[in-house]
Each structure stands twice: as C-alpha cells, then as structure tokens.
Design a protein around this motif. Structure first.
Motif, PDB file in Angstrom:
ATOM      1  N   ASP A 183       9.397  45.562 -42.412  1.00  0.00           N
ATOM      2  CA  ASP A 183       8.727  45.829 -43.691  1.00  0.00           C
ATOM      3  C   ASP A 183       9.626  46.538 -44.705  1.00  0.00           C
ATOM      4  O   ASP A 183       9.676  46.165 -45.864  1.00  0.00           O
ATOM      5  N   ASP A 184      10.291  47.579 -44.258  1.00  0.00           N
ATOM      6  CA  ASP A 184      11.178  48.292 -45.183  1.00  0.00           C
ATOM      7  C   ASP A 184      12.597  48.302 -44.638  1.00  0.00           C
ATOM      8  O   ASP A 184      13.066  49.317 -44.131  1.00  0.00           O
ATOM      9  N   PRO A 185      13.266  47.176 -44.753  1.00  0.00           N
ATOM     10  CA  PRO A 185      14.607  47.131 -44.167  1.00  0.00           C
ATOM     11  C   PRO A 185      15.529  48.080 -44.917  1.00  0.00           C
ATOM     12  O   PRO A 185      15.496  48.143 -46.143  1.00  0.00           O
ATOM     13  N   ASN A 186      16.306  48.821 -44.174  1.00  0.00           N
ATOM     14  CA  ASN A 186      17.265  49.704 -44.819  1.00  0.00           C
ATOM     15  C   ASN A 186      18.515  48.887 -45.121  1.00  0.00           C
ATOM     16  O   ASN A 186      19.460  48.853 -44.346  1.00  0.00           O
ATOM     17  N   MET A 187      18.474  48.200 -46.266  1.00  0.00           N
ATOM     18  CA  MET A 187      19.542  47.264 -46.569  1.00  0.00           C
ATOM     19  C   MET A 187      20.877  47.973 -46.789  1.00  0.00           C
ATOM     20  O   MET A 187      21.917  47.439 -46.426  1.00  0.00           O
ATOM     21  N   ASP A 188      20.818  49.171 -47.377  1.00  0.00           N
ATOM     22  CA  ASP A 188      22.078  49.881 -47.622  1.00  0.00           C
ATOM     23  C   ASP A 188      22.773  50.187 -46.296  1.00  0.00           C
ATOM     24  O   ASP A 188      23.967  49.943 -46.131  1.00  0.00           O
ATOM     25  N   ALA A 189      21.973  50.700 -45.358  1.00  0.00           N
ATOM     26  CA  ALA A 189      22.546  51.043 -44.058  1.00  0.00           C
ATOM     27  C   ALA A 189      23.051  49.777 -43.363  1.00  0.00           C
ATOM     28  O   ALA A 189      24.119  49.772 -42.752  1.00  0.00           O
ATOM     29  N   LEU A 197      27.291  46.430 -41.340  1.00  0.00           N
ATOM     30  CA  LEU A 197      27.946  45.123 -41.226  1.00  0.00           C
ATOM     31  C   LEU A 197      29.341  45.181 -41.847  1.00  0.00           C
ATOM     32  O   LEU A 197      30.292  44.596 -41.329  1.00  0.00           O
ATOM     33  N   GLY A 198      29.441  45.926 -42.962  1.00  0.00           N
ATOM     34  CA  GLY A 198      30.737  46.079 -43.626  1.00  0.00           C
ATOM     35  C   GLY A 198      31.769  46.677 -42.691  1.00  0.00           C
ATOM     36  O   GLY A 198      32.944  46.281 -42.676  1.00  0.00           O
ATOM     37  N   ARG A 199      31.293  47.606 -41.873  1.00  0.00           N
ATOM     38  CA  ARG A 199      32.202  48.254 -40.917  1.00  0.00           C
ATOM     39  C   ARG A 199      32.786  47.214 -39.951  1.00  0.00           C
ATOM     40  O   ARG A 199      33.847  47.384 -39.392  1.00  0.00           O
ATOM     41  N   PHE A 200      32.025  46.139 -39.717  1.00  0.00           N
ATOM     42  CA  PHE A 200      32.515  45.090 -38.823  1.00  0.00           C
ATOM     43  C   PHE A 200      33.089  43.912 -39.602  1.00  0.00           C
ATOM     44  O   PHE A 200      33.218  42.806 -39.076  1.00  0.00           O
ATOM     45  N   LYS A 224      31.904  42.326 -30.643  1.00  0.00           N
ATOM     46  CA  LYS A 224      32.756  41.158 -30.374  1.00  0.00           C
ATOM     47  C   LYS A 224      33.165  40.485 -31.684  1.00  0.00           C
ATOM     48  O   LYS A 224      33.676  39.371 -31.687  1.00  0.00           O
ATOM     49  N   GLY A 225      32.857  41.160 -32.805  1.00  0.00           N
ATOM     50  CA  GLY A 225      33.247  40.605 -34.103  1.00  0.00           C
ATOM     51  C   GLY A 225      32.305  39.531 -34.615  1.00  0.00           C
ATOM     52  O   GLY A 225      32.634  38.779 -35.524  1.00  0.00           O
ATOM     53  N   GLN A 226      31.113  39.446 -34.011  1.00  0.00           N
ATOM     54  CA  GLN A 226      30.168  38.433 -34.443  1.00  0.00           C
ATOM     55  C   GLN A 226      29.130  39.048 -35.370  1.00  0.00           C
ATOM     56  O   GLN A 226      28.853  40.238 -35.301  1.00  0.00           O
ATOM     57  N   PHE A 227      28.552  38.223 -36.204  1.00  0.00           N
ATOM     58  CA  PHE A 227      27.505  38.682 -37.098  1.00  0.00           C
ATOM     59  C   PHE A 227      26.191  38.793 -36.326  1.00  0.00           C
ATOM     60  O   PHE A 227      25.995  38.113 -35.330  1.00  0.00           O
ATOM     61  N   CYS A 228      25.277  39.624 -36.805  1.00  0.00           N
ATOM     62  CA  CYS A 228      23.955  39.703 -36.178  1.00  0.00           C
ATOM     63  C   CYS A 228      22.934  40.211 -37.180  1.00  0.00           C
ATOM     64  O   CYS A 228      23.194  41.145 -37.922  1.00  0.00           O
ATOM     65  N   MET A 229      21.773  39.572 -37.203  1.00  0.00           N
ATOM     66  CA  MET A 229      20.697  39.980 -38.109  1.00  0.00           C
ATOM     67  C   MET A 229      19.804  41.050 -37.473  1.00  0.00           C
ATOM     68  O   MET A 229      18.852  41.519 -38.088  1.00  0.00           O
TER      69      MET A 229
END
Ligand code: SF4
Ligand code: SF4
Ligand code: SF4
Lengths: 246, 437
Positions: free
Chosen positions: A210-216, A221-224, A178-183
């Motif tokens: 513990d080990d967030p895949n920040m790149d992914a 998020l970039g895709r949205f 829906k174009g909204q951000f989400c953590m």
C-alpha cells in the motif's frame, strides 16, 4: 440454509487463475460442497439465477466489457478479483504505455479498425471490489483461505508487507547479492516468495504494498547498481496501471 | 417430406467454452435452408506482440507464457527456443531432456483435464463432471488421480504447474532431485494402468462420437527421431516439410470481421492442428502402449473425424507417460548434474521456434536489437489455427443434424467444438444456447 451461490467470470486474462481453482482437486470438491457454482466461464445474460459471490479473473480492456462487469457487480453481493490481471491490471497494462493506434495496427494491420480496445485496467477501476486474491497466478491455499473467510462473513487477511519478509522466512539467499534485480522490497507478500525459491527473482506480480517506500527501494537497488529507469520498467511489468494512474 | 425440409432453426451459443477465448456459435436455418453457420471468437484481444516490444530477452518467456495458463509451459519453451535461436545460445543435453519432460507433464495435464472433466460428462449424458461424483465415483477418482499426478509432475520439473519459474534461456535455474525423479517415475508407472482404465471406459462409450468425416489438412511437427513435440520440422498431411523459420508459408494468417483471433489456411480452405494432427502425421513413432490404445479405438491415420481428437488425446496421454518414464531413465542413467547457465552474449538477431503444445503447433518469432531488447514479435497459437477448421467443420456437420431434435443439434455442435479442446471449465454447464422461435 441454502448454500452460497458462486459465479466465476473471466475477462482479458490467460485463465491461469481458474486453472488454479481446478487444480485444488479433491479440495475443490470440498469447497464446492459448501457452495453452489451457478456460472463458470461466461456471462449467462439470460439467466434469472442470482449469485452471492462473483469471482472475476482478467482485466477490463474494452468498453463493452465495462457493461458486463457492471451487470455482474449489480447482481453479486460480494465481488472478488482473482489474479493480477483483475487485481492490479497485470501484464495486460504493458500495452498502455504504447500508442494505441500503433498497437492495433501492429497486431491487426489494415484490419485494425475491426477490433476495439482501450487501456487495460483492473476490475476496481470500473466497479467496487470487495476482496482481492493477488498473484499471477493466484496461490491455491490463499484462494481457499480468502473464500473461507468471505463465507464466514470475515474480512480476509491480505498481507501488506514486502515479499522480502516471506523470502527471509523461506530461507532464500537474496538475489541482489548475486547482482540480480528483484521487486521483492516493494511487492506485497503472501506468496511465500515462491519465485525466488524456484531460482528466479520477484517480478512483482502481487503489486506494490500500500505505501511502498520508493525512496528506500531506489536507494537499495541503486546500491546494487540498478537504475531508477530499470526499476520503472519492472513496475510496468505488472503494476503499470497504478503507475499510470499516479 | 422429411422433417428437415422446412426446418426453422435459430441457434446462438453465446460465449461457448473459451477456446483460447470467448466464442459463439451462430446458426440460422430458414425454411430448411442454412442461412448462417458461424463460429465467432469474441475474446478481448490482448496484443502480446505489441506488448513485448521494448522488453528484454530475459523477460520474454515470463511475459509470453501468460498468453495461456493451460499451456504456459509450452509457451515458455517456445519462447526460450526463439530467444536462444536469436542469441545463439546452445543448451545441454540434460536441459533438453528436462524440457521434454516439462512438455509431457503439460500435455498429460491438459489432455486429462479435457477428456476426464469435459468429454466424459458429454459421453455419459450429463451436463458436467459434478454428477459423476455420485454416479461414477471410482472413475472420477481415477481421473483426479491422473490429473493430480500431472500437476505433481510439473511441480517436480518446473517448480510450479502454471507459469514456471525454473526454466530460463540457456537452461534451468533449479533442478529436480534424484529422489523426486524416482518418485515421479513410480507415479507415472502407476498412472499407466489408470490411463488404460480411462481408455477402456471411453472406448465403451465411443459410439457416442458422431461418425463425422471431412477431409482437411493436418499440420504438426515432424522429426526423424521421435514423436515430435519439442522440436522438428513443420509437416503437412498433404505432404512437405518446412523449417520453423518458414512458418509463414504454412500459416498465412488473415483477419475475419467476426473473430478477434486471426484465421489461418494453407493448401485447402483450412487446416487442423493438435493431438489428431500429430497422430495423423507421426503415429508410427508412438510408444508401444500408446499404439495399443490407438488400436483399441481402431484409430488409424489419416483419420478425418475431428471428434477423434479426443481419442488422440487419450493416446497421447499414454505416450507422454511412457516416453517420460524412458526420459527419466536416461536422465538418471547419465546422472543429474547441476549445470551453470552457459555465458550469454547479447546481440542483435532474429529467432523462430515451433513447439507442439497440447492443442497443436505453436510458433514464436522474435527480433532483438543489439542490447537484447525486443523490437518485433509474432506469435501464432494453436487454437487460432484451428478456428478456421472449426468453422468449416460446423458447416459440414450441420446439414447432417438438421433432421434431429434441437437438443441433439445443440449437443452435436457443442461436442464438435469441444473436440478441439476448449479449455478448462470442469464443473459448470457453461454453454448458453438460444433458440429463437
Ligand atoms: S493474473 Fe496471471 S494467471 Fe491470472 S489471468 Fe492474468 S496472466 Fe493469467
Ligand atoms: S530483494 Fe528479493 S531476493 Fe532479496 S530478500 Fe527481498 S525478495 Fe528476497
Ligand atoms: S515472488 Fe513476486 S513474482 Fe513471484 S509470486 Fe511472489 S510476488 Fe509474484
């Protein structure tokens, strides 16, 4: 056998987590039946009473509070941090990203020097913590589950996978669509994705896995259309202390 | 010679019930003379006004409701109203109805928690609610029943009892279902008789409230339409009304060295906010059953006994339940529609709101830049407005207690501060009073 003695303490926080304990209603009487609450709400310095389990709500935001939490740690066999303020620093850490002098002056004006404060931090930044009950506020069922495990001498189960898993189970439509951000993709699950179910998005209150895949996550998020800067701002809503510590 | 004439008394209540924070009572009486009688607030300051600078308009309610877990719905509503005022957002009639329900849910929850779990043990002469499970199981169950209902009430409207998620600028992102509202209505109707039972019980113990009186000013919202909670003008028992935007003329905040919470004052040394203030200003707009309960206690405006705030809370519980039933009937009568959030045009602006939360009037004041980023905020919470009044009440109450045994002085001071509704704490005896001999 005598009942385990439990003490509840609060530092800088809103008491929402303690309220969740009260809100257990009859269950709380049940749980209370198995333990003895010896302190609730304040450090009874003068008390010779000892306690086995200390439940601690709130962040540490002053030097003077460090001494208090250290004394609690010394007396407690098991120390449990309850709620985001205590487990990860929570929203209190938002002020860490502003100039401290400015922050104090902004709120207290020319009387700023009367009030001491320092960068907010989670309890674990000051003393060792044995278990965390995450969330802002904590989830009542999870609290009971963690307490029960501790009472049985077991290690409580705390998920280390993202909220998206809970969210899928809850059958929600992903808000990114829906174009909204989400953590959700980088936040620790265990809440059942309750905020998304109630029409909001995940704000990240349980902290990063513990080990967030920040790149992914960045790529996703970039895709949205969500920028790295915006994502950082969202991490700083609850998990700023971790970000700062890196 | 009376016992009080050469009285030596040194009291230190460390970390009294958290009245929106940790507070201490400090009393020093030497040779019968009061040298010190202080109410200190030593809670760690949290700096919300600075923290929200740089955050976006759609995050403000989420952040500021974390000021207080017990009135998180009230903070959410004050925040939403301030943002809506700043950005020129109009909300629908249905949104207003549902928000008023949310506020009633919180009012009921907070008041019954205080009266049932905190005040009742005092009146029954026990240290906490726990012994009541053995001595008064039926009464305790009634209280728990009302408390649980109030939580279900919040859940039904807000999706959560603490830090709601459904309420956003412009309206709601999720709605209660018709069936849920009907079920809630049923529960509220049943709660009405439960509440009257609690009222009768407290009334039978009411002689335990000290016959204390100190003239002070009462500040609360006022409206021509209703017992003002969700919106209205800022009113004073000394006369006059102000628009929410003029709140600073009423609050006049100032700092004192022994308190991390700011003090306020208006016409007099201090003023009081909360259930008693609302009752004193608006009692003629209470629902019929609520008025009947006030009559049971012979509570009439203007009542200058701060202890009666506890009674005003019971009256308000009944009002919140009765008014909620009326609102549900209106909401169901007009039909529950799934509404879209109105289109929001982000722009620069300032917005001020005033909302009545359980412990009194609450102000949020925000300033946004043209990107909807917060560049300034001022928040004045009810308990902070009461600190100064608590301080002056303690000064007035202590002399009348000096002839009594220490335990009674201690209890009298505790009960006075508790009357202002010091937060949750249900089971433990959390007061630490120290007499230095
Ligand atoms: S974690 Fe959330 S609910 Fe708990 S004290 Fe902090 S702000 Fe309140
Ligand atoms: S991104 Fe958010 S809404 Fe989407 S699946 Fe994950 S948690 Fe759910
Ligand atoms: S959905 Fe996110 S913000 Fe909501 S409770 Fe779960 S982790 Fe916290």
């Amino acid at each position: 056998m005598s009942k385990p003695r439990v003490a509840i303490f609060d530092f800088a926080g809103c008491e929402g987590d303690q309220l969740q304990i009260v809100n257990l209603e009859e269950v709380v009487l049940d749980v209370l039946g198995q333990v003895e609450i010896v302190t609730w709400r304040e450090a009874m310095k003068e008390q010779s009473d000892h306690y086995d389990i200390a439940l601690v709500e709130g962040s540490i935001t002053r030097k003077s509070d460090e001494e208090r939490i250290k004394a609690i740690r010394e007396k407690a066999g098991i120390l449990v941090a309850i709620g985001a303020c205590a487990t990860i620093g929570g929203i209190n850490c938002m002020k860490n990203f502003q100039d401290e002098k400015f922050v104090r002056r902004y709120v207290y004006g020319d009387k700023a020097h009367w009030y001491n404060t320092y960068a907010a931090r989670p309890v674990s930044a000051v003393v060792p913590v044995d278990a965390n009950v995450h969330g802002c506020p904590i989830n009542r069922e999870e609290f009971v589950q963690v307490l029960k495990a501790l009472l049985q001498g077991k290690k409580p189960f705390i998920p280390n996978y993202p909220v998206c898993v809970d969210c899928k189970k809850a059958g929600n439509v992903c808000v990114l669509l829906k174009g909204q951000f989400c953590m959700g993709p980088v936040t620790r699950a265990g809440c059942g994705a309750c905020c998304i179910t109630e029409g909001a998005y995940c704000w990240g209150c349980r902290g990063l896995v513990d080990d967030p895949n920040m790149d992914a996550a960045r790529e996703l998020l970039g895709r949205f259309g969500i920028s790295a800067g915006e994502a950082l701002g969202q991490i700083r809503l609850y998990d700023g202390y971790r970000e700062e510590a890196r | 010679m009376s016992k009080s004439a050469k009285r030596e008394l040194h009291i230190r209540v460390d970390h009294l019930t958290r009245v929106e924070g940790h507070g201490n009572i400090v009393v020093n009486v030497s040779n019968g003379k009061i040298e010190d009688c202080r109410w200190e607030v030593v809670e760690a300051p949290r700096f919300f006004e600075a923290m929200v600078r740089g955050r976006k308009w759609y995050e403000m309610h989420h952040i500021t409701c974390r000021i207080c877990g017990i009135c998180s719905i009230g903070h959410t509503l004050a925040s939403l109203q301030a943002t809506e005022a700043a950005l020129g957002i109009e909300v629908s009639e249905q949104t207003v109805l549902l928000r008023k329900l949310a506020l009633h849910a919180e009012n009921l929850q907070s008041h019954i928690l205080h009266v049932g779990y905190l005040v009742l043990p005092d009146l029954m002469g026990v240290g906490s609610v726990v012994p009541l499970a053995g001595s008064h199981p039926a009464e305790l169950k009634t209280v728990i029943r009302i408390h649980r209902l109030s939580n279900e009430f919040s859940d039904t409207i807000c999706g959560r009892t603490t830090h709601p998620q459904r309420l956003v600028p412009g309206g709601f992102v999720k709605y209660p279902k018709v069936d849920e509202l009907k079920k809630l209505r049923q529960g509220l109707t049943e709660a009405l008789s439960d509440l009257k039972e609690v009222a009768r019980l407290v009334c039978s113990l009411a002689e335990r409230f000290p016959a204390f009186s100190r003239e002070t000013e009462y500040i609360a919202l006022k409206s021509n339409q209703e017992y003002a909670m969700y919106h209205g003008q800022v009113g004073s028992s000394d006369g006059g009304t102000w628009a929410p935007g003029q709140y600073k003329e009423v609050t006049n905040e100032f700092c004192v060295p022994h308190s991390t919470a700011k003090y306020t004052k208006h016409n007099r040394d201090s003023y009081m906010v909360g259930a008693l203030a609302r009752f004193n200003l608006n009692s003629d707009r209470l629902t019929p059953e609520a008025r009947a309960v006030a009559g049971l206690f012979k509570l009439k405006p203007v009542c200058y006994n701060s202890f009666m705030n506890n009674v005003a809370q019971i009256v308000e519980c009944v009002h919140s339940v009765e008014d909620s039933i009326n609102i549900i009937d209106r909401a169901l009568g007009r039909g529950l529609a799934l509404e879209d959030i109105p289109p929001i045009k982000v722009c620069a602006g300032r917005g001020v709101s005033a909302v009545e939360v359980p412990r009194g009037i609450l102000f949020h004041d925000y300033q946004y830049d043209d990107a909807g980023t917060c560049i300034g905020a001022n928040l004045i919470i009810p308990t902070n407005q009461n600190h100064n009044n608590i301080y002056h009440d303690l000064q007035a109450l202590l002399p009348s207690l000096l002839g009594k045994p220490e335990k009674e002085i201690e209890l009298g001071l505790e009960m006075l501060v508790r009357a202002y509704d010091p937060c949750i704490s249900c089971s433990a005896h959390y007061l630490k009073v120290k007499f230095k001999k």
